[in-house]
Design a protein around this motif. Structure first.
Motif, short mmCIF file in Angstrom:
data_model
loop_
_atom_site.label_atom_id
_atom_site.label_comp_id
_atom_site.label_asym_id
_atom_site.label_seq_id
_atom_site.Cartn_x
_atom_site.Cartn_y
_atom_site.Cartn_z
N GLN A 1 12.09 -8.35 -10.32
CA GLN A 1 12.82 -8.84 -9.08
C GLN A 1 13.63 -7.55 -8.25
OE1 GLN A 1 16.02 -11.86 -9.70
NE2 GLN A 1 16.68 -11.65 -7.91
N LEU A 2 13.07 -7.41 -6.95
CA LEU A 2 13.82 -6.34 -6.33
C LEU A 2 14.07 -6.54 -4.88
CD1 LEU A 2 11.12 -4.54 -4.79
CD2 LEU A 2 10.34 -5.05 -7.01
N ASN A 3 14.72 -5.82 -4.23
CA ASN A 3 14.96 -5.67 -2.94
C ASN A 3 14.26 -4.59 -2.45
OD1 ASN A 3 16.51 -8.48 -2.68
ND2 ASN A 3 18.16 -7.35 -3.55
N PHE A 4 13.87 -4.55 -1.26
CA PHE A 4 13.12 -3.52 -0.59
C PHE A 4 13.67 -3.33 0.69
CE2 PHE A 4 9.87 -1.13 1.87
CZ PHE A 4 9.79 -0.07 1.16
N GLY A 5 13.86 -2.02 1.24
CA GLY A 5 14.39 -1.91 2.64
C GLY A 5 13.99 -0.51 3.07
N SER A 6 13.73 -0.44 4.44
CA SER A 6 13.42 0.98 4.88
C SER A 6 13.91 1.22 6.34
CB SER A 6 11.87 1.16 4.78
OG SER A 6 11.47 0.24 5.56
N TYR A 7 14.11 2.31 6.67
CA TYR A 7 14.39 2.68 8.02
C TYR A 7 13.54 2.67 8.86
CZ TYR A 7 18.90 3.66 5.60
OH TYR A 7 20.07 3.32 4.73
N LYS B 1 2.33 1.84 -6.05
CA LYS B 1 1.19 2.36 -6.85
C LYS B 1 1.76 3.09 -8.13
CE LYS B 1 -2.55 5.70 -6.88
NZ LYS B 1 -3.19 6.85 -6.07
N LYS B 2 3.17 3.63 -8.02
CA LYS B 2 3.77 4.19 -9.06
C LYS B 2 4.16 3.01 -10.11
CE LYS B 2 4.96 7.83 -11.10
NZ LYS B 2 3.90 8.73 -11.58
N LEU B 3 5.01 1.93 -9.57
CA LEU B 3 5.30 0.95 -10.41
C LEU B 3 4.13 0.32 -11.13
CD1 LEU B 3 7.25 -0.88 -11.32
CD2 LEU B 3 7.08 -2.39 -9.10
N LYS B 4 2.96 0.14 -10.55
CA LYS B 4 1.86 -0.57 -11.23
C LYS B 4 1.36 0.59 -12.45
CE LYS B 4 -3.02 -2.24 -10.42
NZ LYS B 4 -3.71 -2.38 -9.39
N GLU B 5 1.57 1.79 -12.21
CA GLU B 5 1.20 2.72 -13.17
C GLU B 5 2.06 2.54 -14.30
OE1 GLU B 5 1.22 6.76 -11.54
OE2 GLU B 5 -0.41 6.15 -10.33
N PHE B 6 3.43 2.46 -14.00
CA PHE B 6 4.58 2.30 -15.16
C PHE B 6 4.25 1.04 -15.85
CE2 PHE B 6 7.89 4.67 -12.56
CZ PHE B 6 7.55 5.97 -13.44
N ILE B 7 4.03 -0.18 -15.36
CA ILE B 7 3.71 -1.39 -16.03
C ILE B 7 2.58 -1.20 -16.90
CG2 ILE B 7 3.11 -3.67 -15.74
CD1 ILE B 7 4.51 -3.71 -13.10
N HIS C 1 0.72 -1.27 -0.05
CA HIS C 1 0.10 -0.03 -0.04
C HIS C 1 0.88 1.30 -0.19
CE1 HIS C 1 -3.31 -2.56 0.59
NE2 HIS C 1 -2.66 -3.08 1.61
N MET C 2 2.05 1.08 -0.14
CA MET C 2 3.03 2.24 -0.25
C MET C 2 2.97 2.86 -1.51
SD MET C 2 6.42 0.79 1.82
CE MET C 2 6.92 2.25 2.23
N PRO C 3 3.16 4.31 -1.67
CA PRO C 3 3.18 4.93 -2.99
C PRO C 3 4.15 4.40 -3.90
CG PRO C 3 3.25 6.37 -1.19
CD PRO C 3 3.46 5.04 -0.80
N LEU C 4 5.37 3.84 -3.63
CA LEU C 4 6.07 3.13 -4.69
C LEU C 4 5.37 2.17 -5.56
CD1 LEU C 4 9.10 2.79 -5.41
CD2 LEU C 4 9.47 1.12 -3.95
#
Length: 46
Positions: A40-46, A22-28, A17-20
């Protein structure tokens, strides 16, 4: 109940549910990336 209240019920999968994402779905959907065969991706956050 979540649907009745208009909220999202999620457990440990809140990254969807993060904006990232949503934007990726729009690009696709736009086709600007061409035919997407694999993501394939790695995701990390602080």
């Amino acid at each position: 109940m979540a649907k009745e209240k208009g909220v999202i019920l999620a457990e440990a999968m809140t990254i969807y549910h993060m904006p990232l994402y949503k934007k990726l779905k729009e690009f696709i959907a736009s086709g600007m990336l061409g035919a997407v065969r694999m993501i394939q991706l790695n995701f990390g956050s602080y």
